[in-house]
Design an enzyme around this catalytic site. Structure first.
Site, PDB file in Angstrom:
ATOM      1  N   HIS A  83      36.090  36.340  46.115  1.00  0.00           N
ATOM      2  CA  HIS A  83      34.770  35.695  46.020  1.00  0.00           C
ATOM      3  C   HIS A  83      34.883  34.168  46.040  1.00  0.00           C
ATOM      4  O   HIS A  83      33.921  33.487  46.366  1.00  0.00           O
ATOM      5  CB  HIS A  83      33.957  36.238  44.842  1.00  0.00           C
ATOM      6  CG  HIS A  83      34.238  35.630  43.508  1.00  0.00           C
ATOM      7  ND1 HIS A  83      34.998  36.270  42.551  1.00  0.00           N
ATOM      8  CD2 HIS A  83      33.858  34.459  42.958  1.00  0.00           C
ATOM      9  CE1 HIS A  83      35.050  35.503  41.468  1.00  0.00           C
ATOM     10  NE2 HIS A  83      34.381  34.406  41.685  1.00  0.00           N
ATOM     11  N   ASP A 136      38.709  42.223  44.481  1.00  0.00           N
ATOM     12  CA  ASP A 136      38.444  40.780  44.530  1.00  0.00           C
ATOM     13  C   ASP A 136      39.743  39.967  44.611  1.00  0.00           C
ATOM     14  O   ASP A 136      40.183  39.386  43.622  1.00  0.00           O
ATOM     15  CB  ASP A 136      37.630  40.404  43.278  1.00  0.00           C
ATOM     16  CG  ASP A 136      36.969  39.045  43.379  1.00  0.00           C
ATOM     17  OD1 ASP A 136      37.047  38.419  44.453  1.00  0.00           O
ATOM     18  OD2 ASP A 136      36.361  38.620  42.375  1.00  0.00           O
ATOM     19  N   SER A 233      37.683  31.605  37.997  1.00  0.00           N
ATOM     20  CA  SER A 233      37.889  32.700  38.939  1.00  0.00           C
ATOM     21  C   SER A 233      39.114  32.506  39.805  1.00  0.00           C
ATOM     22  O   SER A 233      39.421  31.393  40.227  1.00  0.00           O
ATOM     23  CB  SER A 233      36.684  32.832  39.873  1.00  0.00           C
ATOM     24  OG  SER A 233      35.716  33.610  39.247  1.00  0.00           O
TER      25      SER A 233
HETATM   26  N1  ARG Z   1      32.909  34.570  38.607  1.00  0.00           N
HETATM   27  C1  ARG Z   1      33.408  33.510  37.794  1.00  0.00           C
HETATM   28  C2  ARG Z   1      33.990  32.406  38.659  1.00  0.00           C
HETATM   29  O1  ARG Z   1      33.714  32.384  39.828  1.00  0.00           O
HETATM   30  C3  ARG Z   1      34.378  33.999  36.763  1.00  0.00           C
HETATM   31  C4  ARG Z   1      33.671  34.631  35.665  1.00  0.00           C
HETATM   32  C5  ARG Z   1      34.554  35.178  34.636  1.00  0.00           C
HETATM   33  N2  ARG Z   1      33.718  35.500  33.546  1.00  0.00           N
HETATM   34  C6  ARG Z   1      34.139  35.977  32.392  1.00  0.00           C
HETATM   35  N3  ARG Z   1      33.272  36.135  31.457  1.00  0.00           N
HETATM   36  N4  ARG Z   1      35.391  36.283  32.206  1.00  0.00           N
HETATM   37  O2  ARG Z   1      34.591  31.469  38.189  1.00  0.00           O
END
Ligand code: ARG
Length: 276
Positions: A83, A136, A233
């Site tokens: 992503h 992912d 992420s």
């Molecule tokens: N989707 C988020 C990013 O792009 C990461 C989220 C992780 N969230 C969590 N509560 N561990 O950085």
């Protein structure tokens, strides 16, 4: 004798009382001490495999253009989340980003330490499911090999590092409070690998998202308080000295009953090995 003893300690008494008073009066430095939410400072000297993905063109240069994390698993192989390479995150296709960089060995994104490398190729898992978020993972291939010490081993299927309760740590430059407070320096926080049943209970599907044990794992603490967050992420979850997960998603950050969800490395191991 009595008198002379108390006279001896008198000069110590005042600073001691002041120190004790400060302990009571000053708020604990909890908010100043979060990452990765609830974390502590970390250093690339001790975690050389923790890297930042950046584009100043897309994200500005205040924090070297950092937008995601990554992890070195081989001399020219860096893993991140699929992503992170999506149009949703980048605003354009990854190949249209003119200055995509992997930043290695830079603790403080405001500085210029370490090195920046442009990936020679990016492989985005074709099986990545944007809706369900399974699979992912993406592989960035560097044009110059890094010295061996940079890579971390990936934990294969059945490795005890995946066992529920295993101690783990997540690393990143992401949001430290869940409100857009991005870290300038690398941080880490200690978590526990959670049982699949707990992850499934937390994310049964619907609005909160669906946990799929075959391709995901989750980690956190029963009462929350420590977690990865936005901007982390693609970064590494390490257990028993091996890479077990990549920061993928979660509901909020560090909330009780809402553990962080990670790409399960053992599930993508053969693909990333072939791609790298
Ligand atoms: N989707 C988020 C990013 O792009 C990461 C989220 C992780 N969230 C969590 N509560 N561990 O950085």
């Amino acid at each position: 004798m009595r008198r002379s003893l108390s006279a001896l300690f008198a000069p110590l008494a005042a600073p001691l009382v002041t120190a004790l008073a400060m302990l009571v009066i000053l708020p604990p430095p909890a908010t100043a001490d979060r990452t990765v939410v609830g974390g502590h400072p970390a250093h690339t000297a001790l975690a050389p495999w923790a890297v930042a993905l950046a584009s100043r063109e897309r994200f500005g240069d205040a924090r070297s253009g950092q937008f995601c994390g990554g992890v070195v698993v081989g001399p020219t192989t860096v893993l991140t989340a699929a992503h992170c390479m999506s149009r949703g995150v980048l605003g354009v296709n990854w190949w249209e980003v003119g200055d995509l960089r992997v930043i290695i060995g830079r603790d403080d994104l405001r500085g210029s330490g370490g090195v920046e490398m442009a990936p020679r190729w990016v492989w985005v898992n074709p099986a990545y499911d944007q809706g369900g978020r399974a699979g992912d993972v993406a592989v960035l291939t560097l044009s110059q090999p890094l010295p061996r010490i940079y890579g971390v081993a990936m934990a294969a299927v059945g490795d005890p590092a995946y066992q529920p309760g295993a101690r783990a740590a997540v690393y990143g430059w992401g949001d430290t409070r869940g409100n857009g407070s991005y870290a300038s320096t690398l941080r880490a926080t200690r978590l526990r690998v959670m049982p699949d049943a707990t992850c499934e209970e937390a994310y049964p599907g619907g609005a909160e998202g669906e946990y799929i044990s075959e391709s995901m794992m989750c980690a956190g603490l029963p009462d929350g308080g420590r977690d990865a967050c936005q901007g982390d992420s693609g970064g590494p979850l390490i257990a028993r000295g091996k890479l077990v997960g990549l920061v993928s998603w979660g509901s909020g950050c560090a909330e009780p009953g809402r553990p962080g969800v990670y790409t399960r490395i053992s599930a993508v191991l053969s693909q990333v090995t072939a791609a790298g």
